[in-house]
Design an enzyme around this catalytic site. Sequence first.
Site, PDB file in Angstrom:
ATOM      1  N   GLU A  87       0.856  -1.192   0.000  1.00 56.40           N
ATOM      2  CA  GLU A  87       0.000   0.000   0.000  1.00 56.40           C
ATOM      3  C   GLU A  87       0.886   1.234   0.000  1.00 56.40           C
ATOM      4  O   GLU A  87       1.779   1.379   0.836  1.00 56.40           O
ATOM      5  CB  GLU A  87      -0.915  -0.036   1.229  1.00 56.40           C
ATOM      6  CG  GLU A  87      -1.844   1.162   1.282  1.00 56.40           C
ATOM      7  CD  GLU A  87      -3.135   0.885   2.046  1.00 56.40           C
ATOM      8  OE1 GLU A  87      -3.457  -0.290   2.282  1.00 56.40           O
ATOM      9  OE2 GLU A  87      -3.828   1.858   2.398  1.00 56.40           O
ATOM     10  N   ARG A  88       0.647   2.105  -0.978  1.00 55.07           N
ATOM     11  CA  ARG A  88       1.461   3.320  -1.165  1.00 55.07           C
ATOM     12  C   ARG A  88       2.931   2.968  -1.380  1.00 55.07           C
ATOM     13  O   ARG A  88       3.828   3.688  -0.913  1.00 55.07           O
ATOM     14  CB  ARG A  88       1.312   4.281   0.012  1.00 55.07           C
ATOM     15  CG  ARG A  88      -0.123   4.540   0.427  1.00 55.07           C
ATOM     16  CD  ARG A  88      -1.015   4.941  -0.719  1.00 55.07           C
ATOM     17  NE  ARG A  88      -2.416   5.102  -0.291  1.00 55.07           N
ATOM     18  CZ  ARG A  88      -3.403   5.358  -1.134  1.00 55.07           C
ATOM     19  NH1 ARG A  88      -3.198   5.432  -2.441  1.00 55.07           N
ATOM     20  NH2 ARG A  88      -4.629   5.510  -0.686  1.00 55.07           N
ATOM     21  N   LYS A 101      -3.965  -0.005  13.946  1.00 53.49           N
ATOM     22  CA  LYS A 101      -4.826   1.043  13.377  1.00 53.49           C
ATOM     23  C   LYS A 101      -6.248   0.610  13.690  1.00 53.49           C
ATOM     24  O   LYS A 101      -6.709  -0.412  13.167  1.00 53.49           O
ATOM     25  CB  LYS A 101      -4.593   1.134  11.871  1.00 53.49           C
ATOM     26  CG  LYS A 101      -5.573   2.054  11.123  1.00 53.49           C
ATOM     27  CD  LYS A 101      -5.200   2.134   9.632  1.00 53.49           C
ATOM     28  CE  LYS A 101      -6.168   2.987   8.836  1.00 53.49           C
ATOM     29  NZ  LYS A 101      -5.765   3.103   7.414  1.00 53.49           N
ATOM     30  N   GLU A 153     -10.673   4.564   8.932  1.00 49.74           N
ATOM     31  CA  GLU A 153     -10.798   4.133   7.534  1.00 49.74           C
ATOM     32  C   GLU A 153     -11.269   2.683   7.426  1.00 49.74           C
ATOM     33  O   GLU A 153     -10.701   1.889   6.677  1.00 49.74           O
ATOM     34  CB  GLU A 153      -9.463   4.335   6.798  1.00 49.74           C
ATOM     35  CG  GLU A 153      -9.013   5.789   6.817  1.00 49.74           C
ATOM     36  CD  GLU A 153      -7.770   6.062   5.986  1.00 49.74           C
ATOM     37  OE1 GLU A 153      -6.915   5.173   5.874  1.00 49.74           O
ATOM     38  OE2 GLU A 153      -7.672   7.191   5.464  1.00 49.74           O
ATOM     39  N   ARG A 190     -11.698  17.537   9.821  1.00 55.78           N
ATOM     40  CA  ARG A 190     -10.892  16.321   9.953  1.00 55.78           C
ATOM     41  C   ARG A 190      -9.585  16.588  10.708  1.00 55.78           C
ATOM     42  O   ARG A 190      -9.111  15.743  11.470  1.00 55.78           O
ATOM     43  CB  ARG A 190     -10.584  15.744   8.565  1.00 55.78           C
ATOM     44  CG  ARG A 190      -9.609  14.600   8.633  1.00 55.78           C
ATOM     45  CD  ARG A 190      -9.477  13.905   7.299  1.00 55.78           C
ATOM     46  NE  ARG A 190      -8.260  13.105   7.277  1.00 55.78           N
ATOM     47  CZ  ARG A 190      -7.778  12.528   6.200  1.00 55.78           C
ATOM     48  NH1 ARG A 190      -8.413  12.648   5.040  1.00 55.78           N
ATOM     49  NH2 ARG A 190      -6.677  11.823   6.248  1.00 55.78           N
ATOM     50  N   ASP A 204      -2.595  14.375   6.755  1.00 54.67           N
ATOM     51  CA  ASP A 204      -2.093  13.108   6.220  1.00 54.67           C
ATOM     52  C   ASP A 204      -0.865  13.268   5.333  1.00 54.67           C
ATOM     53  O   ASP A 204      -0.985  13.178   4.111  1.00 54.67           O
ATOM     54  CB  ASP A 204      -3.219  12.413   5.432  1.00 54.67           C
ATOM     55  CG  ASP A 204      -2.895  10.958   5.150  1.00 54.67           C
ATOM     56  OD1 ASP A 204      -1.916  10.455   5.714  1.00 54.67           O
ATOM     57  OD2 ASP A 204      -3.626  10.323   4.363  1.00 54.67           O
ATOM     58  N   GLU A 220       5.165   9.566  13.566  1.00 58.95           N
ATOM     59  CA  GLU A 220       5.078   8.751  12.352  1.00 58.95           C
ATOM     60  C   GLU A 220       5.302   9.644  11.140  1.00 58.95           C
ATOM     61  O   GLU A 220       4.566  10.606  10.921  1.00 58.95           O
ATOM     62  CB  GLU A 220       3.695   8.067  12.267  1.00 58.95           C
ATOM     63  CG  GLU A 220       3.551   7.164  11.055  1.00 58.95           C
ATOM     64  CD  GLU A 220       2.215   6.412  11.025  1.00 58.95           C
ATOM     65  OE1 GLU A 220       1.714   6.005  12.092  1.00 58.95           O
ATOM     66  OE2 GLU A 220       1.685   6.230   9.910  1.00 58.95           O
ATOM     67  N   GLU A 240       3.735   9.055  -0.954  1.00 62.11           N
ATOM     68  CA  GLU A 240       2.351   8.983  -1.433  1.00 62.11           C
ATOM     69  C   GLU A 240       1.867  10.310  -2.003  1.00 62.11           C
ATOM     70  O   GLU A 240       1.150  10.338  -2.995  1.00 62.11           O
ATOM     71  CB  GLU A 240       1.467   8.544  -0.255  1.00 62.11           C
ATOM     72  CG  GLU A 240      -0.021   8.559  -0.542  1.00 62.11           C
ATOM     73  CD  GLU A 240      -0.849   8.110   0.661  1.00 62.11           C
ATOM     74  OE1 GLU A 240      -0.263   7.749   1.698  1.00 62.11           O
ATOM     75  OE2 GLU A 240      -2.087   8.116   0.549  1.00 62.11           O
ATOM     76  N   HIS A 292      -4.149  18.347   0.391  1.00 60.85           N
ATOM     77  CA  HIS A 292      -5.116  17.305   0.037  1.00 60.85           C
ATOM     78  C   HIS A 292      -5.914  17.669  -1.214  1.00 60.85           C
ATOM     79  O   HIS A 292      -7.142  17.564  -1.237  1.00 60.85           O
ATOM     80  CB  HIS A 292      -6.070  17.068   1.227  1.00 60.85           C
ATOM     81  CG  HIS A 292      -6.605  15.666   1.281  1.00 60.85           C
ATOM     82  ND1 HIS A 292      -7.533  15.190   0.387  1.00 60.85           N
ATOM     83  CD2 HIS A 292      -6.332  14.643   2.117  1.00 60.85           C
ATOM     84  CE1 HIS A 292      -7.826  13.935   0.683  1.00 60.85           C
ATOM     85  NE2 HIS A 292      -7.096  13.562   1.720  1.00 60.85           N
ATOM     86  N   TRP A 296     -13.008  13.540   2.005  1.00 59.36           N
ATOM     87  CA  TRP A 296     -12.213  12.931   0.945  1.00 59.36           C
ATOM     88  C   TRP A 296     -12.003  13.903  -0.215  1.00 59.36           C
ATOM     89  O   TRP A 296     -11.198  13.666  -1.099  1.00 59.36           O
ATOM     90  CB  TRP A 296     -12.915  11.664   0.416  1.00 59.36           C
ATOM     91  CG  TRP A 296     -12.780  10.487   1.322  1.00 59.36           C
ATOM     92  CD1 TRP A 296     -11.932  10.361   2.378  1.00 59.36           C
ATOM     93  CD2 TRP A 296     -13.505   9.247   1.257  1.00 59.36           C
ATOM     94  NE1 TRP A 296     -12.085   9.135   2.980  1.00 59.36           N
ATOM     95  CE2 TRP A 296     -13.053   8.420   2.307  1.00 59.36           C
ATOM     96  CE3 TRP A 296     -14.509   8.751   0.410  1.00 59.36           C
ATOM     97  CZ2 TRP A 296     -13.543   7.138   2.539  1.00 59.36           C
ATOM     98  CZ3 TRP A 296     -15.003   7.474   0.635  1.00 59.36           C
ATOM     99  CH2 TRP A 296     -14.520   6.674   1.695  1.00 59.36           C
TER     100      TRP A 296
HETATM  101  O1  GCW Z   1      -2.521   8.244   4.043  1.00 58.15           O
HETATM  102  C1  GCW Z   1      -3.563   7.406   4.148  1.00 58.15           C
HETATM  103  C2  GCW Z   1      -3.308   6.440   3.034  1.00 58.15           C
HETATM  104  C3  GCW Z   1      -3.818   5.070   3.334  1.00 58.15           C
HETATM  105  C4  GCW Z   1      -3.232   4.639   4.668  1.00 58.15           C
HETATM  106  C5  GCW Z   1      -3.698   5.619   5.740  1.00 58.15           C
HETATM  107  C6  GCW Z   1      -3.096   5.326   7.109  1.00 58.15           C
HETATM  108  C7  GCW Z   1      -2.567   2.477   5.436  1.00 58.15           C
HETATM  109  O2  GCW Z   1      -3.870   6.942   1.851  1.00 58.15           O
HETATM  110  O3  GCW Z   1      -3.407   4.232   2.286  1.00 58.15           O
HETATM  111  O4  GCW Z   1      -3.585   3.322   4.998  1.00 58.15           O
HETATM  112  O5  GCW Z   1      -3.306   6.902   5.418  1.00 58.15           O
HETATM  113  O6  GCW Z   1      -2.108   5.957   7.435  1.00 58.15           O
HETATM  114  O7  GCW Z   1      -3.617   4.492   7.811  1.00 58.15           O
END
Ligand code: GCW
Length: 676
Positions: A157-158, A277, A281, A326, A355, A377, A383, A499, A521
């Site tokens: 993922e990413r 997590k 999401e 958010r 994010d 983190e 990404e 974003h 989103w």
């Molecule tokens: O940045 C978003 C990403 C998701 C990711 C999420 C996260 C792992 O688009 O792909 O999922 O954050 O950090 O949990």
Amino acid sequence: MPLFRTLLLAALLLLVPAMAQAEDGYALWLRYRPLAPAEQAKYRGLGSGIVAPAGSPTVDATVGELQRGLGAMLGRTPGITLVRSNRIADPEGYAIRSDKRGIRIEARSDVGLLYGAFRLLRMVQTLQPLDHVNIADAPKLKLRLLDHWDNLDRHVERGYSGESIWDWQKLPGWKDPRYTDYARANASVGINGAVLNNVNSNADILRPEWLAKVAAVAEMLRPWGIKVYLSARFSAPIELGKLPTADPLDPSVRAWWKAKGDEIYRTIPDFGGFLVKANSEGQPGPQDYKRSHADGANMLADALAPHGGIVMWRAFVYASDAKEDRAKQAYDEFRPLDGAFRPNVILQVKNGPVDFQPREPFHPLFGAMPKTRLMFEGQITKEYLGFATHIAWLGDLWEEALSADTGRGSTVAGTLSGMAGVSNVGSDRNWSGSHFDQANWYAFGRLAWDPQARAADIAGDWARMTFGNDREVAGTVTAMLAASRQAVVDYMTPLGLHHVMGTGHHYGPALWVGDLARPEWNPAYYHRADARGIGFDRTSTGSNALAQYAPEAARRLAESEDYLLWFHHAPWQRPMRSGRTLWDELVFRYDRGVAAVGTMRRQWAGLAGKVDAERFEQVAAFLSIQEEEARWWRDASIAYWQSLNRLPLPAGAAPPAHPLAWYQALSFPYAPGQAK
Ligand code: GCW
């Protein structure tokens, strides 16, 4: 020997040095190229031969690395004595001293000796003298981790550098030697843990047959001081244990996790712990049972505590039904839980409140939870910063966040117990998808070791270790890194925009999107642009996210033009410090970003013949992609803003290459790295 065989041999002998020069990036910053004779001369007179304490796998790894590295660079191994010593206080720290007779590395533990050895190697790689060394160093943070977002089917993922490095299907039978090189690279920058699987996790990794695979990886990483961790799926008691619930207060659920913890530690005695997590999401979590994040984290923490394991609980949450901004949700959710977590729980907080954007203010939770251990983190994989092709030096991004003054008595760095970086490592030969992205892996480790280190110094070391000590080459590479992050901010998201990227794949601009199911989103949710103005009002007249910061920090953030549109909704005509209007300044910054990429291209082109051909060509090609895509970002953004504000371009600014509809019609269904 027949003549042709002699000739063949001679030809081969001539070829060998040429082949040895070929560089594909696999060696990373541990290339250990032979130094020129004049450089080698610097290291004469230091005795010879390595003396080490009775073997342990870590001491063996240390001696092997010293022999390999110094042997290749100097053609010999100087006299080095490795000493276990209680005089060194920190369990991972070391001291290096040298005199005419040789070099002495002292450490309390074997892994300290390993870190000392890598420091020594770095000194030779960067041509620092060794005759009168007197250094003591120790990591400032205990937890220095890579988080792999790797799925069990090897999709990352990413991930933009091929498949997962973990070849799960062939494990535990086939232990790819690449895992050892991965561990060496990590150890060389002090990384001491790896979460092997995606935080969007699959409970299967906790099955016995998968734990055997994890144990095989752990065995290969262990000599290099690296512990393995797993992302735990909160609903695993239902999926694997066939329980009717995963309620953290249910005794059968607690017993299931305890038994699972015991089983993991029987298989992997030095297992690090879980990353979770939850309720984010679509991931399961304690709130599914009306329990708090603390209830969930503490239950897992209790299961691992008898074995010394930890739980890293992610603060990246935002609810699907929340009306709230958010950017405010993680703070609102977690701040009231300060003090409610077990001592072996660490809250893992992204660098910023949304994010991993090209530029975000620091996360307001840093400094706001004094009774809770926090870790930072960062996202090494890019990404939102151009995937693998764009050069974007994240050392600067992280330094900016780490050095931010929380206004609560310390910088962000001062609030931390650890750092985790979302890994950019994959199956690509060059590991990171591009040569320059290796720099971000390197920097992450160095900053986790010392979050007060200067990114510019780290860039200099990386440039020399990766491309050689030639002044022009190292100087140019360092200059390119230094300009690169601001360039990306300028051509993608200047002045606090965020974003505004393509939906799902997050590749390229899509500022016009405003019809997705969840409001947060949509790019339109974040930029809030219309005919009159642009930006997200997060002051007291808007969402008041600013109030989550200490007053001093809030004031600084509110006044910064770099965060203007993050915190304010402003008219297009707002005057800026430059004397330009906001609109003109926006266009100016887009253009500055594109121009900076052009400069990087020219700088790199100037190194033709000075960098090995394979890496030179790829970097050059990627820079062309970056320049094209920087223009795309700039043009699509300007075309969209103009469709709202109808303002003319400032004098001299080029109109977008295409009408807005052209950019809107682009589609990328197969862009890599998407969430599955
Ligand atoms: O940045 C978003 C990403 C998701 C990711 C999420 C996260 C792992 O688009 O792909 O999922 O954050 O950090 O949990």
